[in-house]
Design a protein around this motif. Structure first.
Motif, PDB file in Angstrom:
ATOM      1  N   GLN A  67     -27.335  74.950 -87.963  1.00 32.24           N
ATOM      2  CA  GLN A  67     -28.809  75.041 -88.054  1.00 32.24           C
ATOM      3  C   GLN A  67     -29.107  76.251 -87.463  1.00 32.24           C
ATOM      4  OE1 GLN A  67     -30.532  72.130 -85.467  1.00 32.24           O
ATOM      5  NE2 GLN A  67     -32.589  72.341 -86.488  1.00 32.24           N
ATOM      6  N   PRO A  68     -29.962  77.161 -88.158  1.00 29.20           N
ATOM      7  CA  PRO A  68     -30.355  78.497 -87.330  1.00 29.20           C
ATOM      8  C   PRO A  68     -31.345  78.291 -86.229  1.00 29.20           C
ATOM      9  CG  PRO A  68     -31.438  78.030 -89.530  1.00 29.20           C
ATOM     10  CD  PRO A  68     -30.490  76.605 -89.500  1.00 29.20           C
ATOM     11  N   GLY A  69     -31.118  79.152 -85.352  1.00 31.76           N
ATOM     12  CA  GLY A  69     -32.136  79.142 -84.055  1.00 31.76           C
ATOM     13  C   GLY A  69     -33.431  79.390 -84.438  1.00 31.76           C
ATOM     14  N   PHE A  70     -33.607  80.374 -85.406  1.00 31.09           N
ATOM     15  CA  PHE A  70     -34.930  80.785 -85.993  1.00 31.09           C
ATOM     16  C   PHE A  70     -35.083  81.262 -87.259  1.00 31.09           C
ATOM     17  CE2 PHE A  70     -38.517  83.990 -86.188  1.00 31.09           C
ATOM     18  CZ  PHE A  70     -39.610  82.944 -85.995  1.00 31.09           C
ATOM     19  N   VAL A  71     -35.778  80.951 -88.206  1.00 28.51           N
ATOM     20  CA  VAL A  71     -36.085  81.683 -89.403  1.00 28.51           C
ATOM     21  C   VAL A  71     -37.001  82.532 -89.507  1.00 28.51           C
ATOM     22  CG1 VAL A  71     -36.016  81.241 -91.690  1.00 28.51           C
ATOM     23  CG2 VAL A  71     -34.485  79.704 -90.514  1.00 28.51           C
ATOM     24  N   SER A  72     -36.823  83.751 -89.749  1.00 24.97           N
ATOM     25  CA  SER A  72     -38.249  84.860 -90.009  1.00 24.97           C
ATOM     26  C   SER A  72     -39.280  83.941 -91.121  1.00 24.97           C
ATOM     27  CB  SER A  72     -37.875  85.797 -90.492  1.00 24.97           C
ATOM     28  OG  SER A  72     -37.088  86.696 -89.446  1.00 24.97           O
ATOM     29  N   PRO A  73     -40.550  83.718 -90.814  1.00 30.80           N
ATOM     30  CA  PRO A  73     -41.287  82.944 -91.840  1.00 30.80           C
ATOM     31  C   PRO A  73     -41.548  83.661 -93.116  1.00 30.80           C
ATOM     32  CG  PRO A  73     -42.560  83.744 -90.157  1.00 30.80           C
ATOM     33  CD  PRO A  73     -41.046  84.144 -89.633  1.00 30.80           C
ATOM     34  N   ARG A  99     -49.250  79.146 -87.006  1.00 32.25           N
ATOM     35  CA  ARG A  99     -47.999  79.058 -87.590  1.00 32.25           C
ATOM     36  C   ARG A  99     -46.682  78.561 -86.685  1.00 32.25           C
ATOM     37  NH1 ARG A  99     -46.326  81.459 -92.379  1.00 32.25           N
ATOM     38  NH2 ARG A  99     -44.388  80.605 -93.126  1.00 32.25           N
ATOM     39  N   MET A 100     -46.176  77.567 -87.027  1.00 30.25           N
ATOM     40  CA  MET A 100     -45.218  77.286 -86.066  1.00 30.25           C
ATOM     41  C   MET A 100     -43.879  76.639 -86.704  1.00 30.25           C
ATOM     42  SD  MET A 100     -46.542  75.827 -82.418  1.00 30.25           S
ATOM     43  CE  MET A 100     -47.650  76.841 -81.560  1.00 30.25           C
ATOM     44  N   ASP A 137     -41.371  73.987 -91.376  1.00 29.04           N
ATOM     45  CA  ASP A 137     -42.436  75.042 -91.166  1.00 29.04           C
ATOM     46  C   ASP A 137     -43.785  74.382 -91.578  1.00 29.04           C
ATOM     47  OD1 ASP A 137     -43.630  77.726 -91.164  1.00 29.04           O
ATOM     48  OD2 ASP A 137     -42.533  78.298 -92.822  1.00 29.04           O
ATOM     49  N   GLY A 138     -44.667  75.024 -90.628  1.00 24.92           N
ATOM     50  CA  GLY A 138     -45.970  74.320 -90.703  1.00 24.92           C
ATOM     51  C   GLY A 138     -47.200  74.939 -89.812  1.00 24.92           C
ATOM     52  N   GLU A 139     -48.346  74.525 -89.835  1.00 27.85           N
ATOM     53  CA  GLU A 139     -49.103  74.945 -89.071  1.00 27.85           C
ATOM     54  C   GLU A 139     -49.856  73.795 -88.032  1.00 27.85           C
ATOM     55  OE1 GLU A 139     -52.263  78.508 -89.352  1.00 27.85           O
ATOM     56  OE2 GLU A 139     -50.484  78.047 -90.498  1.00 27.85           O
ATOM     57  N   VAL A 140     -50.053  74.304 -86.769  1.00 29.99           N
ATOM     58  CA  VAL A 140     -50.801  73.324 -85.769  1.00 29.99           C
ATOM     59  C   VAL A 140     -52.188  73.532 -85.817  1.00 29.99           C
ATOM     60  CG1 VAL A 140     -50.528  72.707 -83.224  1.00 29.99           C
ATOM     61  CG2 VAL A 140     -48.584  73.006 -84.232  1.00 29.99           C
TER      62      VAL A 140
END
Length: 912
Positions: free
Chosen positions: A273-279, A304-305, A346-349
């Motif tokens: 599982q990647p730590g963070f994926v560039s959006p 965006r989060m 990936d989504g939006e709060v």
């Protein structure tokens, strides 16, 4: 006295022999009430015969819902004009005529809600258990048939034909100290008739405690949870409620779906599982793609989060990888409940607004100012699931898997961002009507690719983007805050000035901005260039603060027009902020890219296509009773008024935007009593802002201000027939930028005499080096308007204006008068200079007037004063004169930069 019959309880109890039977009964009720939601009823005018009136109003629906929320109470609802007029009654109704039950009026509810029995989820408005305690029809009592008047005046008398509620009843609004409560307090009273009961008889609420439809108790309904009402999800649109299976059945279905998901995942490549994926990011486009193979989603106005769940741990990461888990703890807690062990979403709060769109200002208030708004995480993509890389799957397949992953989540907190596969242009049009930000179109076959690509395109209805603050001015009142923010963006390494915003601040954001900006202060500007007139009174700051701003358009000199502050953005670095323009032309994959000058439509053009201020289109605002006549002489309706405001917004807004305004409200039209409103309250339409102004005693109050077409058109709902702006702007309240000379003639004087007087005023001002403009007042007079630089304060401006008219009176005392005395005005023109003092207003250009015929205050060219007769323009006749908008005689006013010089002051006897 005849007691209320109990047969209904026995009959309805038969319906509850099984959970399915009860659920089916509620389905039928919901469908019945849904079918009523579009009816309209217009009350007969006062004096109509009772027979004629009853034919209009007989058979109006009512319901009473027993509601176990924070406390048990009864919701009393009368169907009228397509909605349920609603009151909350703590003890419920009483058949004892001496009982006066407190009934607190609450907001109108959608008609469909009258058929609902079930659960409202915790955390939503009215969360708890709802029972249909009684239902039936009602009608006004003879002599009380004007229902609208009864609601307005606080006296409703009616007859009820229900299972439990029968006979004559009254709702009377309370006065005195009760009239000062936030929500109107009424009394529900039983009137004398054959159905009344004595004080010693069992109350109807105890004798008949259960559902009139299913016979269930409140406890049985709570346990069943067969119907759920989402008060935050399209209430009134037909999708606000849903029927759900029992908890055991839900668990079984969830388990089966997880097994299917595991089978699908086995075919995908393994990965840690990647730590963070560039959006992945979207390019700006003018119009949605027309070809097949695209998914169209609403553009969300939030943060965006990425949600990264690893076992029991959850991280909520911003678009730059910052950990904001604690800021959105409610969302993180719901993600932690997902049945999947490892997942990246990936989504939006966002904060969902009452109309179903998203509201960045409320989101920012929740995260920075302690505001209490429900946060919702809309997931639109899936990046990793349980050690499998899903990013190379087509988007359509990723979203199918996303639905499986989010199965069982609380949809008020975490949900899939829905899409449509055809009709992108229609969706954009609808989004703009709903005042949403726009849409995003995504290639259905596309992989997830970090960075911007032509697989994701965004189309905006409103201009809204991030800017960097490069300076600020101080407010002209006594509050601790800011007057205006100077905005900029980066281009080719330079910090480019983009104009300023002086509206959209609350008392909290005033303080927050001031505190943060004081820490960033520096002696010089960071902008590459700043216009000379923009430097006055500016405190320069390091360009580090990023803010979200909504604005009407870009001006010819590349500055934002009618900009409003929405919030501070902490998720984006200042150096990343660039001007957002259309970057690509829409074209099939693989087609050769053309030169931008031939292929790209500006966003402004695309937006205007779906929100054109054309009189043939209705204004995109919600109106109750759009056919209501607001001016009997011309036949102008509420819809016509809204459409007029929408059509002239482009011309009217420059004269009212970013200023305090007072509104003349005439709820019953031009022939009835009207009143001024200058302070903000909850009755105002969407888009209305506020500006804090201190009075002479230092008391600060929120004054109305507005700067967009939607807010202007929305004034029609309140019956606003006049708009009166201050002569100064929000950012410089104490230094006016306009002089107003009001020429008020005796009615016996001719148009030629009045026009000559306006020409005299113009000539007098020209001697002082001042250019002026003229308009009708919408009445019998004329206004001469002088744009000036905001340098002198109100007392000096008032004295100067007085000096000008006094000199004219001395030169021609037979025609001009400068005192307000009515008796002395015979045969003269009153030169009113009192519009030029703090707090004074004058009717805006293009504003209607609250007079018979609904005339308009119209800008004129000076040559039009030579017309033989007084020109008159009316709202109802807009189609006949709208062509004159193409040649606006005031078009050049904004470009006039002139000063009241020392010589001009001395010419009227004032010291410079």
């Amino acid at each position: 006295m005849v007691p209320v019959k109990k047969a209904a309880k026995k009959a309805s109890a038969k319906k509850s022999t099984s959970a399915d039977t009860a659920s089916n009964a509620i389905d039928e009720q919901l469908e019945r009430y849904r079918s009523m939601r579009d009816f309209r009823v217009t009350a007969e005018p006062s004096g109509a015969s009772s027979a004629k009136s009853s034919s209009k109003t007989r058979g109006l629906p009512f319901c009473i819902q027993k509601h176990a929320a924070s406390h048990l109470h009864y919701d009393f609802r009368l169907g009228w004009n397509g909605v349920l007029k609603s009151w909350a009654i703590a003890k419920g109704p009483s058949y004892v005529t001496g009982d006066k039950r407190l009934a607190v009026q609450v907001e109108d509810h959608p008609m469909e809600y009258g058929g609902f029995e079930g659960i409202i989820p915790a955390g939503q408005y009215g969360g708890g258990t709802v029972m249909l305690w009684d239902q039936g029809t009602w009608e006004p009592q003879p002599g009380y048939t004007d229902i609208d008047a009864g609601l307005r005046d606080g006296s409703l008398k009616f007859v009820m034909h229900g299972t439990k509620m029968k006979g004559k009843w009254a709702l009377i609004r309370m006065g005195g100290k009760w009239a000062k409560e936030k929500k109107p307090n009424w009394l529900l009273i039983k009137e004398h008739d054959e159905f009344e009961r004595g004080p010693n008889e069992t109350p109807v609420t105890e004798a008949e405690p259960d559902s009139v439809v299913t016979g269930r108790s409140i406890e049985q309904i709570a346990k069943s949870e067969d119907h759920v009402w989402n008060s935050k999800d399209t209430a009134g649109q037909g999708n606000a409620w849903f029927r759900q299976e029992s908890k055991g059945e839900v668990a079984r279905l969830n388990s089966a779906k997880l097994a299917i998901l595991e089978t699908k995942l086995r075919k995908l490549p393994e990965e840690r599982q990647p730590g963070f994926v560039s959006p992945q990011l979207a390019l700006m486009a003018a119009t949605p793609p027309l070809e097949k193979g695209w998914l169209h989603e609403l553009k969300l106005d939030g943060y965006r989060m990425q949600a990264r769940k690893d076992g029991k741990g959850v991280q909520m990461l911003t678009r730059t990888g910052l950990d904001w888990t604690n800021r959105v703890r409610s969302v993180a807690n719901e993600v932690a409940k997902l049945a999947i062990d490892k997942v990246t979403l990936d989504g939006e709060v966002v904060v969902v607004a009452p109309n179903g769109t998203t509201n960045f200002a409320d989101l920012q208030a929740s995260m920075q100012e302690g505001g209490k708004h429900l946060l919702t995480y809309f997931c639109f993509d899936l990046l990793h699931v349980d050690g499998r890389n899903v990013r190379d799957l087509p988007l359509r397949e990723r979203k199918e898997l996303l639905g499986d992953v989010l199965n069982g989540a609380d949809e008020d907190v975490v949900r899939v961002s829905e899409h449509i596969e055809t009709g992108g242009a229609e969706l954009l049009h609808k989004a703009c009507e709903l005042q949403a930000e726009g849409i995003v179109s995504k290639r259905a076959s596309g992989k997830y690719s970090p960075g911007r690509s032509s697989d994701w395109l965004k189309m905006k209805c409103l201009h809204e983007q991030e800017f960097v603050v490069g300076g600020y001015t101080l407010p002209s009142n006594q509050i601790r805050g800011v007057g205006a923010l100077l905005l900029g963006y980066y281009k080719d390494g330079q910090f480019v000035y983009a104009g300023r915003t002086g509206t959209g601040f609350t008392q909290k954001t005033h303080r927050i901005l001031r505190d943060k900006l004081e820490e960033l202060e520096q002696k010089t500007a960071s902008f590459a260039r700043v216009p000379a007139d923009a430097k006055r009174g500016v405190i320069w700051v390091k360009p580090e603060m990023v803010v979200q701003v909504r604005f009407a358009t870009w001006t010819a000199d590349d500055q934002v027009r009618q900009a409003a502050f929405l919030g501070v953005r902490e998720d984006k670095a200042a150096k990343e902020v660039v001007r957002e323009d259309t970057e690509i032309a829409l074209r099939p994959r693989g087609a050769r890219r053309k030169e931008a000058s031939h292929s790209v439509q500006p966003v402004a053009v695309a937006a205007k296509k779906v929100t054109a201020a054309d009189v043939g289109e209705h204004a995109p605002v919600r109106l109750t009773h759009p056919a209501k006549v607001l001016d009997a002489q011309s036949g102008m309706t509420k819809q016509m008024l809204a459409d007029y405001y929408w059509a002239v917004a482009e011309w009217m807004l420059p004269h009212i935007a970013d200023r305090p305004v007072s509104l003349v409200r005439c709820p019953e039209g031009s022939g009835s009593p009207c009143f001024f409103q200058k302070h903000v309250n909850h009755m105002l339409p969407k888009g209305i802002g506020s500006v804090d102004i201190a009075d002479k005693n230092g008391k600060v109050e929120p004054y109305i201000t507005l700067n967009n077409a939607e807010a202007l058109a929305g004034l029609a709902q309140m019956g606003v027939l006049e708009v009166h702006p201050w002569g100064s702007r929000n950012e410089s309240l104490e230094q006016p930028d306009r002089l107003i000379f009001d020429l008020d003639p005796d009615e016996a004087l001719t148009w030629k005499v009045l026009a000559g007087a306006a020409t005299d005023v113009r000539a007098q001002l020209k001697k002082m080096g001042l250019e002026s403009f003229v308009k009708t007042t919408g009445g019998k007079g004329l206004h001469v308007v002088v744009p000036i630089e905001p340098e002198l304060e109100w007392p000096a401006i008032k004295d100067f204006a007085r000096g000008v008219v006094v000199d004219m009176e001395k030169a021609n005392p037979g025609l001009y008068l400068t005192k307000m005395t009515k008796a002395a005005r015979v045969g003269k023109i009153y030169l009113d200079y009192l519009r030029n003092e703090r707090g004074a207003t004058s009717v805006a250009a293009y504003s209607p007037r609250a007079r018979a015929g609904a005339p308009v205050s119209m800008p004129l060219s000076w040559s039009e004063l030579k017309l033989a007769e007084r020109p008159v323009f009316r709202v109802a006749e807009f189609s006949e004169w709208k062509a004159r908008l193409k040649k606006d005689p005031w078009k050049g006013m904004s470009g006039v930069k002139q000063h009241i010089t020392a010589a001009a002051l001395e010419s009227v006897g004032l010291k410079s």
